[in-house]
Design a protein around this motif. Sequence first.
Motif, short mmCIF file in Angstrom:
data_model
loop_
_atom_site.label_atom_id
_atom_site.label_comp_id
_atom_site.label_asym_id
_atom_site.label_seq_id
_atom_site.Cartn_x
_atom_site.Cartn_y
_atom_site.Cartn_z
N VAL A 618 1.21 -1.46 0.62
CA VAL A 618 -0.43 0.02 -0.38
C VAL A 618 0.78 1.30 0.02
CG1 VAL A 618 -2.09 1.24 1.00
CG2 VAL A 618 -1.75 -1.35 1.13
N ASN A 619 2.24 1.18 0.29
CA ASN A 619 2.71 2.57 0.76
C ASN A 619 3.87 2.75 -0.31
OD1 ASN A 619 4.70 0.52 1.86
ND2 ASN A 619 5.55 1.12 3.47
N CYS A 620 3.60 2.35 -1.24
CA CYS A 620 4.40 1.58 -2.49
C CYS A 620 5.86 1.70 -2.22
CB CYS A 620 4.13 3.09 -3.80
SG CYS A 620 2.20 3.37 -3.39
N ASP A 621 6.24 0.69 -0.94
CA ASP A 621 8.11 0.46 -1.34
C ASP A 621 8.35 -0.69 -1.63
OD1 ASP A 621 7.04 -1.01 0.74
OD2 ASP A 621 7.80 0.23 1.98
N GLY A 622 7.47 -1.40 -2.59
CA GLY A 622 7.98 -2.63 -2.75
C GLY A 622 7.54 -3.70 -2.31
N ASP A 623 7.82 -3.76 -0.80
CA ASP A 623 7.62 -4.72 -0.14
C ASP A 623 5.98 -4.50 0.90
OD1 ASP A 623 10.21 -5.34 0.41
OD2 ASP A 623 11.10 -3.65 1.51
N VAL A 624 5.59 -5.94 1.32
CA VAL A 624 4.23 -6.45 1.89
C VAL A 624 4.84 -6.41 3.35
CG1 VAL A 624 2.69 -7.65 2.60
CG2 VAL A 624 3.73 -6.87 0.25
N ASP A 625 4.21 -5.25 4.40
CA ASP A 625 5.28 -5.51 5.73
C ASP A 625 3.90 -4.98 6.47
OD1 ASP A 625 6.05 -2.89 5.37
OD2 ASP A 625 8.25 -3.34 4.93
N ILE A 626 4.10 -4.10 7.82
CA ILE A 626 3.35 -3.69 7.86
C ILE A 626 3.30 -2.53 8.54
CG2 ILE A 626 4.78 -3.00 10.56
CD1 ILE A 626 1.75 -5.20 11.01
N LEU A 627 3.69 -1.81 7.88
CA LEU A 627 3.86 -0.21 8.04
C LEU A 627 2.35 -0.56 6.88
CD1 LEU A 627 7.49 0.69 7.20
CD2 LEU A 627 5.85 1.28 8.83
N ASP A 628 2.11 -1.50 5.59
CA ASP A 628 0.85 -1.33 4.86
C ASP A 628 0.09 -1.42 5.93
OD1 ASP A 628 2.79 -1.01 1.78
OD2 ASP A 628 3.39 -3.12 2.94
N VAL A 629 0.01 -2.34 6.66
CA VAL A 629 -1.07 -2.05 7.56
C VAL A 629 -1.63 -0.98 8.55
CG1 VAL A 629 -2.45 -3.48 9.86
CG2 VAL A 629 -0.76 -4.99 7.91
N ASP A 630 -0.40 -0.85 8.50
CA ASP A 630 -0.47 0.98 9.27
C ASP A 630 -1.67 1.86 8.00
OD1 ASP A 630 -0.11 3.48 11.53
OD2 ASP A 630 1.49 3.59 9.74
N SER A 631 -0.76 2.03 7.04
CA SER A 631 -1.69 2.95 6.29
C SER A 631 -2.84 2.42 5.90
CB SER A 631 -0.40 2.62 4.53
OG SER A 631 1.16 2.88 4.69
N ILE A 632 -3.50 1.04 5.38
CA ILE A 632 -4.89 1.26 5.80
C ILE A 632 -5.13 1.86 7.17
CG2 ILE A 632 -6.75 -0.69 5.49
CD1 ILE A 632 -4.68 -2.37 4.44
N TYR A 633 -5.28 1.19 7.83
CA TYR A 633 -5.69 2.22 9.08
C TYR A 633 -6.04 3.13 8.92
CZ TYR A 633 -7.95 1.98 13.73
OH TYR A 633 -8.22 1.86 14.97
N ARG A 634 -5.12 3.85 9.13
CA ARG A 634 -4.69 5.47 9.19
C ARG A 634 -5.82 5.99 7.63
NH1 ARG A 634 -0.02 8.29 8.24
NH2 ARG A 634 0.97 6.25 7.37
N TYR A 635 -5.96 5.36 6.66
CA TYR A 635 -7.10 5.45 5.69
C TYR A 635 -8.13 5.05 6.16
CZ TYR A 635 -9.95 4.98 1.44
OH TYR A 635 -10.89 5.41 1.45
N ILE A 636 -8.77 4.04 6.84
CA ILE A 636 -9.95 4.03 7.19
C ILE A 636 -10.26 4.92 7.74
CG2 ILE A 636 -11.50 2.58 8.85
CD1 ILE A 636 -9.59 0.53 7.68
#
Length: 685
Positions: A618-636
């Motif tokens: 989600v954060n467009c860094d090429g990795d799927v990690d906990i930062l992407d979870v954070d991005s979704i939660y902050r979006y919600i």
Amino acid sequence: MDRERAKNISTIIIVVFLLSIIPFTLLLNRETVAELNFPIEAKVIAVPSLNIRKTPDLSQNAIGSIPTGQEILLLEQTEGQAINGDTNWYRIDFKNQDGYVSAQYVEFAPWDIDLPPTANDQDFENYLEEQGFPYSYRAGLHKLHEKYPNWIFKPIKLNVDFDSAVNGQYKPDSSINFVPATSEDALKSTSSADFNKETNEWIQKEYGWVAASKEIIAHQLDPRNFLDEQHIFQFESLSYNPDVQNWQGIRNQLAGTFMDSDEYANIFYNAAVTSAVSPYHLIARVIQEVSPNGSGSSSGTYPGVEGYYNFYNIAAYGADPIYEGLKFARDGYPKYPAVNERILIPWNTPERSIKGGAIFLGNDYINNLQNTLYFQKFDLRHGPDYWHQYMANVFAPQSESRTIYNAYAREGSLTEPKEFLIPIFTSIPDLPIPYPTGGSGTPNNWLRSISIDGALLPGFQSSTYSYQLEVDAPNSEITIDAIPYNPYAGVTGRGSYFLKEGKNPILITVTATNGEIRNYEIIINYHGETMAEVPRVESTVYQIQQDGNIYGLDPAQNLNLVENALSNITTTDQYSLSIVDLSDQEVTQGSIATGYKLLQKQNDNVVGKYTFVVLGDVNCDGDVDILDVDSIYRYITGYLNLNDVQLLAANVLQDSEVDILDADQIYRSVFGYIKVSQYLEPLSE
């Protein structure tokens, strides 16, 4: 497991993990309140709770909190730190806990002025009808009459309708109504003369003061919002009435201020007799202008103008209002010595300042159709310009009226006869104007620039919202970028577009941090070749969608690597392929991130563009990690905006929305419980 139950369980998992890193903002709903005799029950309207303070200010941490809707017992009213211009606080008792709460966050059901009028006193109802009071005024007046039958209410019929008065008072280019700079954003004007979109800040008109919004002006201008036993005193006649105002009342009103003495009581009494102005009003005006503790205007020691006093802050304005006011106390009107003599210039003693200022107020305001606090603030009786206003603070009549009420209450004279002059407009909305509320944040939803393929849109101005553009270039693909003045504003509509023959409408939407939306529209009339003439790229490994998005970047098969993508996606011989990163820089190796582009070129001209989507990245860094979870939660939760490609990457469940379940799937994949598939198909458990 059904979806709702899964969502509840997932919410618990994600919230527990993220509570420590996600900020929360409490949005408080503020309303003007009316006061009754104490003790009395009231209801909390702050959302989600109201803090209890040890003292009537915000200087110390809260000692407890009360949930919204909870009933509390108010023990007494006191003055404290101003909240939105209101210094009224209450000492309360809640579950045997004693403390203070701001009056901004409680309401009294018995004083709801939206209730229909009662006819418990038919004679009084007939009087209101004969006097021409509108129906929407009568509920409040009935309640006041029931409690204070000796009070007299007289209509002042204006030659202006309410909407015209509001429009006249709201002057975006030369504001005559201010609110404290610390007020919530909904109370501040957002006109270009009052808000600097380039710095994302409100412009201070005087130190600590900014222009008031049209909505708060309308609320304060509506008399129906103040038909309660305290705020009604902004409509009290300010003429001196010895049957109502007396020396002991003056002395009581001075108690606890820097003027707490018999000497000052005598000065105000004599000033009232000389000027024919209510001494209670004079004292309230001084307290409003220089505070109960006094200020440089009343000290006689202000640098450069020592030995002069201006208790009412007359002519105090500009960068240093105290100095300017004291210059007036010294010089008055140099060209008009007779006027200076009449108003006792120079004001070189407190007595001359108080008496001379009272004469000034009487001649220029109170005896000049502005004989209430309301009319001194809102000059509605001198024509359409509204220029002759004593004060700029929109909350001043409300605040001063409480001071006068307290003076009467302390001397026990509230039940005695009093005259109130209540403005009546030629027309007014059916319901009282509500206190403005809104999300926190600035209203800045202007764009600084719009560019097409790196070049500024011809004729762009932030205040122009519609553009037409002719394009003849052979390249049918363009990239639009839009930069907002406020870096925290949300922007949609940026990105790549493949143009079709004819008109191509493009909408760019800017959402301010307070939720306000502004749209910019570009209509591009394209005359070149179309995308349909260019053959699409193909692959037996990746999923290439009709919308130009590419899926299937499975890291387990190294399909997320640039070199493998270039070797497994093909085009015809006359075209070449390359991959660029988020900065449009060509890459030849490494991992592909969400948002990377596959470019299809012919003779160095881009004729096709495709976008890679890495599900979960989600954060467009090429990795799927906990930062992407954070991005979704902050979006919600509204703290982060995601662009269209990020939303595709976040929607790992491939349903119609990005929600907590998508965050849960990524969270579980990070810790090895499941695998997030990179293909457009159901997830494998």
